[in-house]
Every structure is written in structure tokens, then in C-alpha cells.
Design a protein around this motif. Sequence first.
Motif, PDB file in Angstrom:
ATOM      1  N   UNK A  44      -0.612   1.257  -7.795  1.00  0.00           N
ATOM      2  CA  UNK A  44      -0.959   2.559  -7.219  1.00  0.00           C
ATOM      3  C   UNK A  44      -0.044   2.859  -6.030  1.00  0.00           C
ATOM      4  N   UNK A  45       0.193   1.846  -5.201  1.00  0.00           N
ATOM      5  CA  UNK A  45       1.030   2.055  -4.022  1.00  0.00           C
ATOM      6  C   UNK A  45       2.480   2.323  -4.409  1.00  0.00           C
ATOM      7  N   UNK A  46       2.919   1.717  -5.512  1.00  0.00           N
ATOM      8  CA  UNK A  46       4.255   2.007  -5.991  1.00  0.00           C
ATOM      9  C   UNK A  46       4.405   3.453  -6.428  1.00  0.00           C
ATOM     10  N   UNK A  47       3.375   3.961  -7.095  1.00  0.00           N
ATOM     11  CA  UNK A  47       3.396   5.350  -7.555  1.00  0.00           C
ATOM     12  C   UNK A  47       3.317   6.336  -6.392  1.00  0.00           C
TER      13      UNK A  47
ATOM     14  N   UNK B 231       3.523  -4.377   5.703  1.00  0.00           N
ATOM     15  CA  UNK B 231       3.402  -5.601   4.912  1.00  0.00           C
ATOM     16  C   UNK B 231       4.653  -6.475   5.059  1.00  0.00           C
ATOM     17  N   UNK B 232       5.835  -5.874   4.877  1.00  0.00           N
ATOM     18  CA  UNK B 232       7.079  -6.626   4.980  1.00  0.00           C
ATOM     19  C   UNK B 232       7.389  -7.009   6.432  1.00  0.00           C
ATOM     20  N   UNK B 233       7.055  -6.134   7.366  1.00  0.00           N
ATOM     21  CA  UNK B 233       7.281  -6.436   8.778  1.00  0.00           C
ATOM     22  C   UNK B 233       6.492  -7.674   9.203  1.00  0.00           C
TER      23      UNK B 233
ATOM     24  N   UNK C 138       9.726  -2.830  -4.360  1.00  0.00           N
ATOM     25  CA  UNK C 138       9.771  -2.153  -3.052  1.00  0.00           C
ATOM     26  C   UNK C 138      11.008  -2.587  -2.271  1.00  0.00           C
ATOM     27  N   UNK C 139      12.100  -2.843  -2.999  1.00  0.00           N
ATOM     28  CA  UNK C 139      13.302  -3.408  -2.368  1.00  0.00           C
ATOM     29  C   UNK C 139      13.921  -2.478  -1.336  1.00  0.00           C
ATOM     30  N   UNK C 140      13.778  -1.155  -1.534  1.00  0.00           N
ATOM     31  CA  UNK C 140      14.365  -0.228  -0.567  1.00  0.00           C
ATOM     32  C   UNK C 140      13.708  -0.380   0.805  1.00  0.00           C
ATOM     33  N   UNK C 141      12.395  -0.522   0.821  1.00  0.00           N
ATOM     34  CA  UNK C 141      11.686  -0.696   2.093  1.00  0.00           C
ATOM     35  C   UNK C 141      11.926  -2.089   2.647  1.00  0.00           C
TER      36      UNK C 141
ATOM     37  N   UNK D 259      15.027  -2.002   4.571  1.00  0.00           N
ATOM     38  CA  UNK D 259      14.823  -1.340   5.861  1.00  0.00           C
ATOM     39  C   UNK D 259      14.286  -2.319   6.900  1.00  0.00           C
ATOM     40  N   UNK D 260      13.314  -3.119   6.500  1.00  0.00           N
ATOM     41  CA  UNK D 260      12.713  -4.077   7.427  1.00  0.00           C
ATOM     42  C   UNK D 260      13.712  -5.172   7.792  1.00  0.00           C
ATOM     43  N   UNK D 261      14.462  -5.667   6.805  1.00  0.00           N
ATOM     44  CA  UNK D 261      15.450  -6.706   7.081  1.00  0.00           C
ATOM     45  C   UNK D 261      16.480  -6.217   8.095  1.00  0.00           C
TER      46      UNK D 261
END
Length: 285
Positions: free
Chosen positions: A200-203, A217-219, A247-250, A253-255
Motif C-alpha cells: 500500500x505504501x509503495x502505491x 524508516x530508512x533514516x 524504495x531505492x530512490x528514497x 536520498x537518506x544515504x
Amino acid sequence: MILLADSGSTKTDWRLMDATGSHQQVFTAGINPQYLDTDEIYAIFEKELVPVLQQKSPVSVYYYGAGCSSPERNKRVEDALRRAFPDSNVHVDHDLLGAARSLCGHQPGIACILGTGSNSCLYDGKKIIDNVPSLGFLMGDEGSGAFLGKLLIRAYLYRELPEELAESLKKTYNLTKDGILDSVYYTDMPSTYLATFAKFMGEKSKHPVIHAMIYENFNEFFERHVCKYKDFDKLPINFVGSIAYHFSDILHQVAKKFGAHIGLILQSPSEGMVRYHQEQLEKEQ
């Protein structure tokens, strides 16, 4: 002929391969010895794996699995595999070692798993030399699908989601408070349930509220795990798992925020594991 297994809580990817690189692929249910005993694990092998292999007997079985983090848990899987393949040499290791071998091969780097659960390690090209512990979905699992689901469902139950998102989520999953709590607290694999909401979050990932949750989440994963490793900003940081992949684009961003360099991002470690063990087979010829 060897049999490789990459096993998570959701599914297990099996590869039966020979020295030429030819292999047969089989998928079975996920296996996690944190939740399943030897008889339950063997039942999966007996029903979903052994019949498909049609009595082929590998010389060795290399099993990399979620939850294989202690001798006691590993023994549950080992015993089930020896019942299924009595003539095979059985090797059971944590899925983290499988991820490191798949992502880094024989080179040093940081290997991370971001799927239903999460984990990471510092790998020297041969072995894992440091590991910030993964504490599971109750206390940790930052970066994972389960953690994402927890962020979303918590916001839903606390009435913190915008109305259109809340209604869409409720309609998509037919949610009730009691149903959510029962699935989290009274089922065998709650992290798998929570991770189902990642779709759902991907959509909805372009929605600013959802984007912010994925970023958070990634942070959290970088702050609590990646940044604890020596020279994290100098070594390649490699990822495997559906959450990192989709979610590689986000994730990039975090990296960038932490001054880190991302190397590989793979959806599944299986192909890398095949390459690693193919090299081992060739050396033995």
C-alpha cells in the motif's frame, strides 16, 4: 550437485545447481526457526520441496535463513534438513552471511537486509566481523517492511492519517482495530502481517505523508545501524530485499544525507549466492 536456500519469513528460494551452473529453482513457504519447530519445518520440506526435486539428492545443502541466529535455532533447521536429505552434508547459517556473500562476494563492505525484517553487518571479504544486533519487530527492525507497516498502522489507529489515506487503507484491507491487534499480538508471524502494508505504501509513496514515513524508516536504519560501523562513509553499503529495492530512490536520498555510498541494491540475494557457490564449485573441480 548442491542445494542452496535463501529463506525468509515470507518465502524460501531454493536452487539445485551443478558445477556447470545449471540449476533448478523451487519456491516454498517461508521458514523461521524463531517461530517454527523441527517437525513444522520438516513438514514444509516434505510437502513443498522434496516431491518437486524428484528424489534428487544433493551432495551438500547450504541453507541461509532468517532466525538462524543461535545454535539451538540452527539445529531445528539442520535436523529437518537431515530428515529430508539424509545423505547430504548440511550447512545452516544466518541469512546475513548469505546476504554478505551475495552482495560483496570476496570484497569488504557493509551488507544490509531490508525485507520483512532488517539486519546488517560489516564483512571483510571472508567473514562477518561486526554486527549491530537486529532486535526484531517489537524493539527494532528499523528499515524493514514490518517497521514500515508499524508506522502506518500506528498512525491509522491514532487517527493521524489524512482522511483520504485512512479510508483507502481501511477499504483495501478491511481493517478493524480488533483485527489488527489480534494479527499483531496473537498470531505466529506478526512481522509478516505488518510487512503486507508495504505494498500500500509503495502505491502511495508520492503522498507526502507516506513519503515521510518511508524516509523516517530508512533514516532510523542508518542512525541505529549503518552509522555504527567503522568507515561506513568509505565502504560500499550494499542492500538486498524488497523494501530496499522498491524504495531505492528514497534510500538513496537518506544515504546522501549521511554521506554514505550505496553499492548494489538487489531484490533477492539468490543470484549472488549462486555466483558465490559456483566459484566455490569450480575451485573444487
